[in-house]
Design a protein around this motif. Structure first.
Motif, PDB file in Angstrom:
ATOM      1  N   LEU A  29       0.827  -1.210   0.000  1.00  0.00           N
ATOM      2  CA  LEU A  29       0.000   0.000   0.000  1.00  0.00           C
ATOM      3  C   LEU A  29       0.862   1.262   0.000  1.00  0.00           C
ATOM      4  O   LEU A  29       0.489   2.284  -0.588  1.00  0.00           O
ATOM      5  CB  LEU A  29      -0.938  -0.011   1.206  1.00  0.00           C
ATOM      6  CG  LEU A  29      -2.029  -1.095   1.150  1.00  0.00           C
ATOM      7  CD1 LEU A  29      -2.710  -1.240   2.507  1.00  0.00           C
ATOM      8  CD2 LEU A  29      -3.049  -0.777   0.057  1.00  0.00           C
ATOM      9  N   LEU A  30       2.011   1.208   0.657  1.00  0.00           N
ATOM     10  CA  LEU A  30       2.946   2.330   0.583  1.00  0.00           C
ATOM     11  C   LEU A  30       3.572   2.413  -0.808  1.00  0.00           C
ATOM     12  O   LEU A  30       3.669   3.497  -1.404  1.00  0.00           O
ATOM     13  CB  LEU A  30       4.036   2.174   1.644  1.00  0.00           C
ATOM     14  CG  LEU A  30       3.605   2.369   3.098  1.00  0.00           C
ATOM     15  CD1 LEU A  30       4.699   1.877   4.042  1.00  0.00           C
ATOM     16  CD2 LEU A  30       3.273   3.828   3.375  1.00  0.00           C
ATOM     17  N   ALA A  31       3.981   1.263  -1.344  1.00  0.00           N
ATOM     18  CA  ALA A  31       4.621   1.238  -2.664  1.00  0.00           C
ATOM     19  C   ALA A  31       3.683   1.747  -3.752  1.00  0.00           C
ATOM     20  O   ALA A  31       4.119   2.426  -4.689  1.00  0.00           O
ATOM     21  CB  ALA A  31       5.097  -0.170  -2.989  1.00  0.00           C
ATOM     22  N   GLY A  32       2.395   1.443  -3.635  1.00  0.00           N
ATOM     23  CA  GLY A  32       1.443   1.905  -4.642  1.00  0.00           C
ATOM     24  C   GLY A  32       1.379   3.416  -4.730  1.00  0.00           C
ATOM     25  O   GLY A  32       1.323   3.990  -5.814  1.00  0.00           O
ATOM     26  N   GLN A  33       1.417   4.075  -3.571  1.00  0.00           N
ATOM     27  CA  GLN A  33       1.374   5.537  -3.566  1.00  0.00           C
ATOM     28  C   GLN A  33       2.688   6.131  -4.079  1.00  0.00           C
ATOM     29  O   GLN A  33       2.687   7.120  -4.819  1.00  0.00           O
ATOM     30  CB  GLN A  33       1.096   6.029  -2.156  1.00  0.00           C
ATOM     31  CG  GLN A  33      -0.256   5.584  -1.603  1.00  0.00           C
ATOM     32  CD  GLN A  33      -0.457   6.081  -0.192  1.00  0.00           C
ATOM     33  OE1 GLN A  33      -0.752   7.262   0.039  1.00  0.00           O
ATOM     34  NE2 GLN A  33      -0.282   5.201   0.779  1.00  0.00           N
ATOM     35  N   ILE A  34       3.805   5.531  -3.678  1.00  0.00           N
ATOM     36  CA  ILE A  34       5.104   6.029  -4.137  1.00  0.00           C
ATOM     37  C   ILE A  34       5.232   5.839  -5.644  1.00  0.00           C
ATOM     38  O   ILE A  34       5.732   6.719  -6.357  1.00  0.00           O
ATOM     39  CB  ILE A  34       6.242   5.311  -3.389  1.00  0.00           C
ATOM     40  CG1 ILE A  34       6.176   5.637  -1.891  1.00  0.00           C
ATOM     41  CG2 ILE A  34       7.600   5.713  -3.945  1.00  0.00           C
ATOM     42  CD1 ILE A  34       7.093   4.776  -1.034  1.00  0.00           C
ATOM     43  N   ALA A  35       4.768   4.696  -6.139  1.00  0.00           N
ATOM     44  CA  ALA A  35       4.830   4.429  -7.568  1.00  0.00           C
ATOM     45  C   ALA A  35       3.999   5.443  -8.359  1.00  0.00           C
ATOM     46  O   ALA A  35       4.426   5.927  -9.408  1.00  0.00           O
ATOM     47  CB  ALA A  35       4.351   3.007  -7.848  1.00  0.00           C
ATOM     48  N   ALA A  36       2.811   5.755  -7.854  1.00  0.00           N
ATOM     49  CA  ALA A  36       1.974   6.740  -8.539  1.00  0.00           C
ATOM     50  C   ALA A  36       2.644   8.112  -8.560  1.00  0.00           C
ATOM     51  O   ALA A  36       2.604   8.825  -9.572  1.00  0.00           O
ATOM     52  CB  ALA A  36       0.605   6.822  -7.861  1.00  0.00           C
ATOM     53  N   ALA A  37       3.293   8.482  -7.452  1.00  0.00           N
ATOM     54  CA  ALA A  37       4.000   9.762  -7.401  1.00  0.00           C
ATOM     55  C   ALA A  37       5.153   9.809  -8.395  1.00  0.00           C
ATOM     56  O   ALA A  37       5.528  10.886  -8.873  1.00  0.00           O
ATOM     57  CB  ALA A  37       4.513  10.011  -5.980  1.00  0.00           C
ATOM     58  N   ALA A  38       5.711   8.627  -8.712  1.00  0.00           N
ATOM     59  CA  ALA A  38       6.828   8.554  -9.645  1.00  0.00           C
ATOM     60  C   ALA A  38       6.374   8.473 -11.099  1.00  0.00           C
ATOM     61  O   ALA A  38       7.218   8.460 -12.004  1.00  0.00           O
ATOM     62  CB  ALA A  38       7.700   7.340  -9.319  1.00  0.00           C
ATOM     63  N   ARG A 172       9.561  13.455   2.650  1.00  0.00           N
ATOM     64  CA  ARG A 172       9.177  14.554   1.757  1.00  0.00           C
ATOM     65  C   ARG A 172       7.833  14.270   1.092  1.00  0.00           C
ATOM     66  O   ARG A 172       6.969  15.164   1.010  1.00  0.00           O
ATOM     67  CB  ARG A 172      10.256  14.757   0.689  1.00  0.00           C
ATOM     68  CG  ARG A 172       9.911  15.843  -0.321  1.00  0.00           C
ATOM     69  CD  ARG A 172      11.048  16.093  -1.288  1.00  0.00           C
ATOM     70  NE  ARG A 172      10.698  17.107  -2.269  1.00  0.00           N
ATOM     71  CZ  ARG A 172      11.535  17.578  -3.183  1.00  0.00           C
ATOM     72  NH1 ARG A 172      12.782  17.140  -3.252  1.00  0.00           N
ATOM     73  NH2 ARG A 172      11.134  18.508  -4.037  1.00  0.00           N
ATOM     74  N   LEU A 173       7.622  13.034   0.611  1.00  0.00           N
ATOM     75  CA  LEU A 173       6.336  12.687   0.001  1.00  0.00           C
ATOM     76  C   LEU A 173       5.197  12.823   1.002  1.00  0.00           C
ATOM     77  O   LEU A 173       4.096  13.277   0.656  1.00  0.00           O
ATOM     78  CB  LEU A 173       6.389  11.260  -0.541  1.00  0.00           C
ATOM     79  CG  LEU A 173       7.258  11.009  -1.772  1.00  0.00           C
ATOM     80  CD1 LEU A 173       7.290   9.515  -2.097  1.00  0.00           C
ATOM     81  CD2 LEU A 173       6.756  11.806  -2.974  1.00  0.00           C
ATOM     82  N   MET A 174       5.438  12.438   2.250  1.00  0.00           N
ATOM     83  CA  MET A 174       4.414  12.591   3.277  1.00  0.00           C
ATOM     84  C   MET A 174       4.112  14.062   3.524  1.00  0.00           C
ATOM     85  O   MET A 174       2.939  14.465   3.626  1.00  0.00           O
ATOM     86  CB  MET A 174       4.877  11.916   4.567  1.00  0.00           C
ATOM     87  CG  MET A 174       4.972  10.402   4.471  1.00  0.00           C
ATOM     88  SD  MET A 174       5.789   9.643   5.907  1.00  0.00           S
ATOM     89  CE  MET A 174       4.643  10.092   7.210  1.00  0.00           C
ATOM     90  N   ARG A 178       1.528  13.453  -0.766  1.00  0.00           N
ATOM     91  CA  ARG A 178       1.462  12.453  -1.836  1.00  0.00           C
ATOM     92  C   ARG A 178       1.622  11.027  -1.315  1.00  0.00           C
ATOM     93  O   ARG A 178       1.451  10.079  -2.071  1.00  0.00           O
ATOM     94  CB  ARG A 178       2.523  12.747  -2.900  1.00  0.00           C
ATOM     95  CG  ARG A 178       2.242  14.049  -3.651  1.00  0.00           C
ATOM     96  CD  ARG A 178       3.060  14.157  -4.907  1.00  0.00           C
ATOM     97  NE  ARG A 178       4.469  14.437  -4.627  1.00  0.00           N
ATOM     98  CZ  ARG A 178       5.414  14.427  -5.564  1.00  0.00           C
ATOM     99  NH1 ARG A 178       5.119  14.106  -6.814  1.00  0.00           N
ATOM    100  NH2 ARG A 178       6.663  14.730  -5.232  1.00  0.00           N
ATOM    101  N   LEU A 179       1.928  10.886  -0.033  1.00  0.00           N
ATOM    102  CA  LEU A 179       2.010   9.580   0.609  1.00  0.00           C
ATOM    103  C   LEU A 179       1.205   9.644   1.897  1.00  0.00           C
ATOM    104  O   LEU A 179       1.609  10.300   2.861  1.00  0.00           O
ATOM    105  CB  LEU A 179       3.467   9.206   0.890  1.00  0.00           C
ATOM    106  CG  LEU A 179       3.691   7.861   1.596  1.00  0.00           C
ATOM    107  CD1 LEU A 179       3.112   6.714   0.783  1.00  0.00           C
ATOM    108  CD2 LEU A 179       5.177   7.640   1.855  1.00  0.00           C
TER     109      LEU A 179
END
Length: 215
Positions: A29-38, A172-174, A178-179
Motif C-alpha cells: 500500500l505504501l509502494a502503490g502511492q510512491i509508484a503513482a508519485a513517480a 518529503r512525500l508525506m 502524496r504519501l
C-alpha cells in the motif's frame, strides 16, 4: 516507507512504465502511492477485499483479487500485450505459484523483485529472459556497520539512493501529501500494546498499528 521505495528502485523502471504490486499489505500500500508519485502505472493484486478497498481509497484504481481470474491476461490487456515492466512480489506463502505467475505476467527482460517470503521452485523456461532479484530492506547501507554504526556515508555520486536518502524522500512525500499513512494504522494508547499486538495476529488485522504515548 523506505523499504517500499527501495523495492521500487530495484525494479529499474521509469515513468510511464507498468509495475504490478502482487501483495497489498503495508509495504504494498505504501509502494502503490510512491509508484503513482513517480509516474508509474500500477496494477495491484491481493486476495483480501479489505486491502483492495483500502488501496482504492489511497488512489490505486486498478486493483484485483487474483483468485478466479486470469491475471496474466489481465496484465497483458493493460500493457498492449507485452506484460508488466516489473513485478514487486510482496506475498507471504510457502507456495511457488505467485513467483511463477509474476514471471508469466512480465515482459521480456522484466524484473521480479522479491519483497515478501515465498516459494522458489521454478520451471527453468520462466527464467530464460526475465530476472528475479531480492530487495534489501531500506536500501544501500543496510547491514554495513561502517554506514549504520560509524556514520560513514556513501558519496552521492557513487550511490544516489542510500537507506537514509530513501527515508528522507519518503518523509518529503508525506509532507507534500502524496504519501498518506493515516489510513494504514490503528492507533492505540501505549498501555494497550498487548491488545494491539493481539489484533495484528488476528484475521481482522489492519496493515499496521501505532502506539501513542500521551503526556
Amino acid at each position: 516507507g523506505a523499504i517500499a521505495e527501495e523495492a521500487l528502485r530495484r525494479c529499474a523502471i521509469s515513468f510511464g512504465e507498468t509495475v504490478v504490486l502482487y501483495g497489498l499489505g503495508l509495504l504494498g500500500l505504501l509502494a502503490g502511492q510512491i509508484a503513482a508519485a513517480a509516474g508509474y502505472y500500477v496494477i495491484g493484486l491481493d486476495v483480501d477485499e479489505r486491502r483492495l478497498a483500502l488501496a482504492r481509497e489511497l488512489g490505486m484504481i486498478d486493483v484485483h483479487d487474483p483468485s478466479g481470474i486470469d491475471v496474466v491476461e489481465l496484465v497483458r490487456s493493460r500493457t498492449a500485450g507485452f506484460g508488466a515492466d516489473a513485478v514487486v512480489l510482496g506475498v507471504v506463502t510457502p507456495s511457488s505459484e505467485p513467483l511463477s505467475l509474476a514471471l508469466e505476467m512480465s515482459r521480456q527482460h522484466a524484473r521480479v523483485v522479491g519483497l515478501g517470503v515465498f516459494g522458489m521452485t521454478l520451471e527453468r523456461d520462466l527464467l530464460s529472459d526475465r530476472s528475479v532479484i531480492r530487495s534489501i530492506a531500506y536500501g544501500p547501507g543496510r547491514y554495513d556497520p561502517a554506514y549504520e554504526e560509524n556514520n560513514i556515508d556513501y558519496p552521492i555520486g557513487i550511490v544516489r539512493w542510500t537507506e537514509n536518502r530513501n527515508a528522507q524522500h519518503v518523509i518529503r512525500l508525506m509532507a507534500e501529501g502524496r504519501l498518506r499513512t493515516e489510513p494504514l494504522a490503528r492507533r492505540f494508547p501505549a498501555a494497550d500494546a498487548p491488545a494491539a499486538y493481539d489484533l495484528l495476529r488476528s484475521p481482522e488485522r489492519p496493515p499496521t498499528i501505532q502506539l501513542a504515548w500521551e503526556g
